[in-house]
Design a protein around this motif. Structure first.
Motif, PDB file in Angstrom:
ATOM      1  N   LEU A  15      35.445  49.336  27.128  1.00  0.00           N
ATOM      2  CA  LEU A  15      35.831  48.208  28.138  1.00  0.00           C
ATOM      3  C   LEU A  15      35.091  46.982  27.583  1.00  0.00           C
ATOM      4  O   LEU A  15      33.821  47.294  27.431  1.00  0.00           O
ATOM      5  CB  LEU A  15      35.691  48.485  29.451  1.00  0.00           C
ATOM      6  CG  LEU A  15      36.385  49.654  30.273  1.00  0.00           C
ATOM      7  CD1 LEU A  15      35.840  49.685  31.606  1.00  0.00           C
ATOM      8  CD2 LEU A  15      37.710  49.331  30.420  1.00  0.00           C
ATOM      9  N   PRO A  16      35.509  45.802  27.953  1.00  0.00           N
ATOM     10  CA  PRO A  16      34.872  44.506  27.411  1.00  0.00           C
ATOM     11  C   PRO A  16      33.753  44.319  28.538  1.00  0.00           C
ATOM     12  O   PRO A  16      33.878  45.038  29.633  1.00  0.00           O
ATOM     13  CB  PRO A  16      35.941  43.518  27.649  1.00  0.00           C
ATOM     14  CG  PRO A  16      36.974  43.926  28.298  1.00  0.00           C
ATOM     15  CD  PRO A  16      37.132  45.636  28.357  1.00  0.00           C
ATOM     16  N   PRO A  17      32.889  43.549  28.080  1.00  0.00           N
ATOM     17  CA  PRO A  17      31.305  43.803  28.999  1.00  0.00           C
ATOM     18  C   PRO A  17      31.617  43.324  30.472  1.00  0.00           C
ATOM     19  O   PRO A  17      31.079  43.855  31.349  1.00  0.00           O
ATOM     20  CB  PRO A  17      30.529  42.694  28.364  1.00  0.00           C
ATOM     21  CG  PRO A  17      30.774  42.746  26.757  1.00  0.00           C
ATOM     22  CD  PRO A  17      32.359  43.049  26.888  1.00  0.00           C
ATOM     23  N   ASP A  18      32.604  42.189  30.499  1.00  0.00           N
ATOM     24  CA  ASP A  18      32.644  41.919  32.116  1.00  0.00           C
ATOM     25  C   ASP A  18      33.427  43.031  33.087  1.00  0.00           C
ATOM     26  O   ASP A  18      32.941  43.351  34.116  1.00  0.00           O
ATOM     27  CB  ASP A  18      33.783  40.733  32.108  1.00  0.00           C
ATOM     28  CG  ASP A  18      33.048  39.407  31.625  1.00  0.00           C
ATOM     29  OD1 ASP A  18      31.793  39.625  31.597  1.00  0.00           O
ATOM     30  OD2 ASP A  18      33.824  38.398  31.281  1.00  0.00           O
ATOM     31  N   LYS A  19      34.356  43.742  32.524  1.00  0.00           N
ATOM     32  CA  LYS A  19      35.168  44.923  33.049  1.00  0.00           C
ATOM     33  C   LYS A  19      33.917  45.896  33.275  1.00  0.00           C
ATOM     34  O   LYS A  19      33.924  46.678  34.291  1.00  0.00           O
ATOM     35  CB  LYS A  19      36.180  45.571  32.184  1.00  0.00           C
ATOM     36  CG  LYS A  19      37.409  44.661  32.403  1.00  0.00           C
ATOM     37  CD  LYS A  19      38.232  44.979  33.312  1.00  0.00           C
ATOM     38  CE  LYS A  19      39.463  43.977  33.485  1.00  0.00           C
ATOM     39  NZ  LYS A  19      39.164  42.806  34.342  1.00  0.00           N
ATOM     40  N   ARG A  20      33.303  46.257  32.239  1.00  0.00           N
ATOM     41  CA  ARG A  20      32.011  47.260  32.423  1.00  0.00           C
ATOM     42  C   ARG A  20      31.347  46.851  33.410  1.00  0.00           C
ATOM     43  O   ARG A  20      30.680  47.810  34.171  1.00  0.00           O
ATOM     44  CB  ARG A  20      31.336  47.356  30.828  1.00  0.00           C
ATOM     45  CG  ARG A  20      31.000  48.691  30.710  1.00  0.00           C
ATOM     46  CD  ARG A  20      30.304  48.636  29.294  1.00  0.00           C
ATOM     47  NE  ARG A  20      31.153  48.081  28.210  1.00  0.00           N
ATOM     48  CZ  ARG A  20      30.253  47.449  26.933  1.00  0.00           C
ATOM     49  NH1 ARG A  20      29.026  47.594  27.035  1.00  0.00           N
ATOM     50  NH2 ARG A  20      31.090  47.013  26.131  1.00  0.00           N
ATOM     51  N   GLY A  21      30.673  45.641  33.658  1.00  0.00           N
ATOM     52  CA  GLY A  21      30.065  45.022  34.672  1.00  0.00           C
ATOM     53  C   GLY A  21      30.545  45.653  35.888  1.00  0.00           C
ATOM     54  O   GLY A  21      29.848  46.022  36.887  1.00  0.00           O
ATOM     55  N   GLU A  22      31.985  45.415  36.376  1.00  0.00           N
ATOM     56  CA  GLU A  22      32.527  45.585  37.636  1.00  0.00           C
ATOM     57  C   GLU A  22      32.434  47.215  37.677  1.00  0.00           C
ATOM     58  O   GLU A  22      32.199  47.836  38.819  1.00  0.00           O
ATOM     59  CB  GLU A  22      34.066  45.394  37.554  1.00  0.00           C
ATOM     60  CG  GLU A  22      33.961  43.722  37.533  1.00  0.00           C
ATOM     61  CD  GLU A  22      35.374  43.215  37.326  1.00  0.00           C
ATOM     62  OE1 GLU A  22      36.514  44.168  37.517  1.00  0.00           O
ATOM     63  OE2 GLU A  22      35.810  41.998  36.941  1.00  0.00           O
ATOM     64  N   VAL A  23      32.786  47.977  36.800  1.00  0.00           N
ATOM     65  CA  VAL A  23      32.566  49.448  36.941  1.00  0.00           C
ATOM     66  C   VAL A  23      31.241  49.813  37.136  1.00  0.00           C
ATOM     67  O   VAL A  23      30.794  50.649  38.129  1.00  0.00           O
ATOM     68  CB  VAL A  23      33.089  50.145  35.413  1.00  0.00           C
ATOM     69  CG1 VAL A  23      32.883  51.720  35.720  1.00  0.00           C
ATOM     70  CG2 VAL A  23      34.509  49.879  35.237  1.00  0.00           C
ATOM     71  N   MET A  24      30.145  49.163  36.492  1.00  0.00           N
ATOM     72  CA  MET A  24      28.762  49.153  36.677  1.00  0.00           C
ATOM     73  C   MET A  24      28.397  49.187  38.387  1.00  0.00           C
ATOM     74  O   MET A  24      27.463  49.744  38.839  1.00  0.00           O
ATOM     75  CB  MET A  24      27.785  48.737  35.821  1.00  0.00           C
ATOM     76  CG  MET A  24      26.379  48.914  35.562  1.00  0.00           C
ATOM     77  SD  MET A  24      26.504  50.648  35.183  1.00  0.00           S
ATOM     78  CE  MET A  24      25.226  51.327  35.825  1.00  0.00           C
TER      79      MET A  24
END
Lengths: 245, 328
Positions: free
Chosen positions: A112-121
């Motif tokens: 996932l792109p970093p922004d989406k990954r941030g949401e998952v995180m």
């Protein structure tokens, strides 16, 4: 997602097993049953030899957990860091599996792109904070561990302090190996706080052999006993089964 | 300690190396290494003729968590808390992925270096600034967590304190994940590891002590007694004693409260620079309060005098100008 229960075995040892089944094999079996196995190698002035190091790594790897080799002075911080790291790993495994169901086969968080990954995180963090945690601590009390036990005790008290700051519930239990009569002996039954250790720990006697494999086997059996007991009481005992990482 | 050597092996970036992000395609040229944190290496780099600090790690999770925190900070206006986030991206190197983020490059001295160079008397002023930052951080619902000198930079020439490494920042109510024993109240047996403002305030008191005791000591028996004894033994710390003890025992509920006590102590010191340390038996806080009130009045009177002088001199100047004009 509803928070479930994270189950971990935390093994504190200072070297190689010398009796019974292969501990890495037992760790793999624990992992199959949804229990993560973490290992901390404790050094003082001595150094853990290569054989011991390899064993520590392979137990953690087949147990789906984390491992770390430290000097006793750094033990407290390491115990809580390893526990947290393994919690995050397990939760990520669960989330990766969900992602694969939603987005198709081989998608993991890294794709996932970093922004989406941030949401998952943020979800991972939230779950790590609110999940129930059960840690079964296995302490090696073979002769060479004798003068490290005081620091092991402090680090376990410190772990209970760290984990009890979380919003989710915690349960700890402590086993030592070798025991007086058997390979493994129960020291503290499931409890949310480990303060009792202060009284019990100084009285521990140390033995000669290191039956790490049987100790892990016993720990898994103890987890299962707890689960079946609770299964009789309620059916909402949800737990995480980690998918492929 | 937890830093694995694999990252060192994978990412020993020499000056001049180039890194291109997988998603945003920005290229960074490495200038030099700035330091190594608990989970990553920080480099000074240049992209499009602009300087930036790059934090690279093989632990993608921690990079993403930090990115989240820095993003949350960027919503706080005029904040001096963390560096501002430029972008987050992945760097694909020999099939393995290293996550990184680019942030504002903050130039300055480390807190302890600065104190070493300028003297520990600066501690008060710098902690005042830090507390001001903490007031707004706590208002936003965050606790800094791993507050320690290594995570503080004093920027020049303004001598302002900035926080770097926001890895320990935690939402209020959750549990502290990253901490350093000397600055952790849990280690000293003086409180829980749940994220609440008083957790940070304890760390501020410990930074204060660390500034006067550059060599950190470890816990020995009753943590509180030991720390109070350490404060008593340093003459320079005695004026701060009540203030530090309050922070250590968790008696301050907010950074504002702690800040206003520190303001009073500092004003009191400036008023009586040669004054000897007050006797510790009496409560210094209430005394300083009285002093401040009096001082406030003195200041106002002095302020009025300056105003009058200024007015008179302006009038004189204008008159001289007028006379001069008449002569021409």
């Amino acid at each position: 997602m509803k928070p479930g229960t994270l189950r971990q075995i935390l093994l504190l040892t200072d070297g190689c097993s010398n009796q019974g089944t292969d501990p890495a094999f037992m760790a793999a079996r624990a992992h199959e049953q949804g229990i993560t196995v973490n290992v901390i190698g404790v050094m003082e002035n001595d150094v853990i030899d290569e054989k011991g190091m390899n064993e520590i790594q392979s137990i953690a790897r087949s147990g789906g957990g984390a491992s770390q080799i430290v000097y006793t002075q750094q033990l407290s911080q390491t115990v809580q860091m390893v526990t947290r790291k393994a919690m995050t790993q397990t939760i990520q495994g669960v989330i990766n599996r969900e992602l694969q169901q939603i987005l198709g086969d081989s998608t993991t968080m890294e794709d996932l792109p970093p922004d989406k990954r941030g949401e998952v995180m943020e979800v991972v963090d939230e779950l790590g904070e609110t999940s129930k945690l059960e840690v079964l601590i296995l302490v090696d009390t073979s002769a060479s561990m004798k003068h490290k036990l005081e620091i092991v005790k402090d680090s376990l008290l410190d772990l209970s302090l760290s984990m009890n700051a979380r919003q989710g519930d915690n349960q700890f239990s402590v086993f030592t190996f070798p025991g007086k009569k058997y390979d493994v002996e129960k020291l503290v039954d499931w409890t949310p706080k480990l303060e009792v250790l202060t009284k019990i720990f100084p009285k521990l006697t140390t033995g000669g052999i290191t039956p790490t494999g049987p100790a892990i086997e016993e720990a898994v059996a103890y987890f299962n006993k707890k689960r079946s007991l609770r299964g009789l009481l309620s059916n909402d005992d949800e737990q995480y089964f980690e998918g492929s990482m | 300690m937890m830093m694995n050597n694999t990252l060192r092996d994978q990412c020993n970036l020499l000056p001049g190396s180039k890194i291109t992000g997988k998603w945003n395609k920005n290229t960074y040229t490495i200038i030099k290494e700035l330091g190594q944190g608990a989970n990553g290496i920080v480099y000074l780099a240049e992209s499009n003729n602009k300087r930036a600090a790059l934090k690279i790690s093989d632990n993608g999770v921690s990079i993403i968590s930090e990115m989240n925190i820095l993003k949350a900070f960027s919503k706080v206006q005029g904040s001096a808390l963390g560096p501002s986030l430029l972008e987050a991206d992945d760097w694909v190197k020999n099939k393995s992925i290293l996550s990184f983020y680019a942030m504002e490059y903050i130039i300055g001295d480390g807190f302890l270096e600065f104190i070493h160079r300028k003297g520990p008397s600066w501690t008060g002023v710098l902690m005042l600034q830090l507390l001001t930052s903490l007031v707004s951080l706590h208002k936003q619902g965050w606790v800094f967590g791993d507050l320690k000198p290594e995570n503080l930079i004093v920027t020049m020439p303004s001598c302002t304190i900035r926080c770097i490494d926001v890895g320990g920042t935690t939402l209020i109510g959750r549990s502290i994940k990253e901490f350093t024993e000397f600055f952790d109240r849990g280690y000293w047996g003086l409180g829980s590891r749940s994220a609440e403002p008083s957790y940070d305030l304890f760390a501020v008191a410990m930074i204060f002590i660390n500034a006067y005791y550059p060599v950190r000591f470890s816990k020995n028996g009753d943590g509180y007694k030991q720390l109070v004894e350490m404060i008593k033994q340093k003459k320079e710390l005695v004026p701060y004693r009540a203030f530090l003890q309050k922070a250590l025992s968790g008696a301050y509920n907010s950074a504002e409260e702690m800040r206003s006590d520190l303001v009073e102590i500092l004003q009191n010191q400036r008023k009586q620079p040669a004054a000897q340390t007050p006797s510790p038996q009496k409560a210094p806080v209430t005394r300083t309060r009285k002093h401040t009130k009096k001082r406030g009045r003195v200041q106002r009177r002095r302020g009025g005098l300056i105003e009058t002088m200024l007015l008179v001199s302006i009038v004189c100047f204008l008159y001289v100008l007028y006379i001069y004009g008449q002569f021409l």
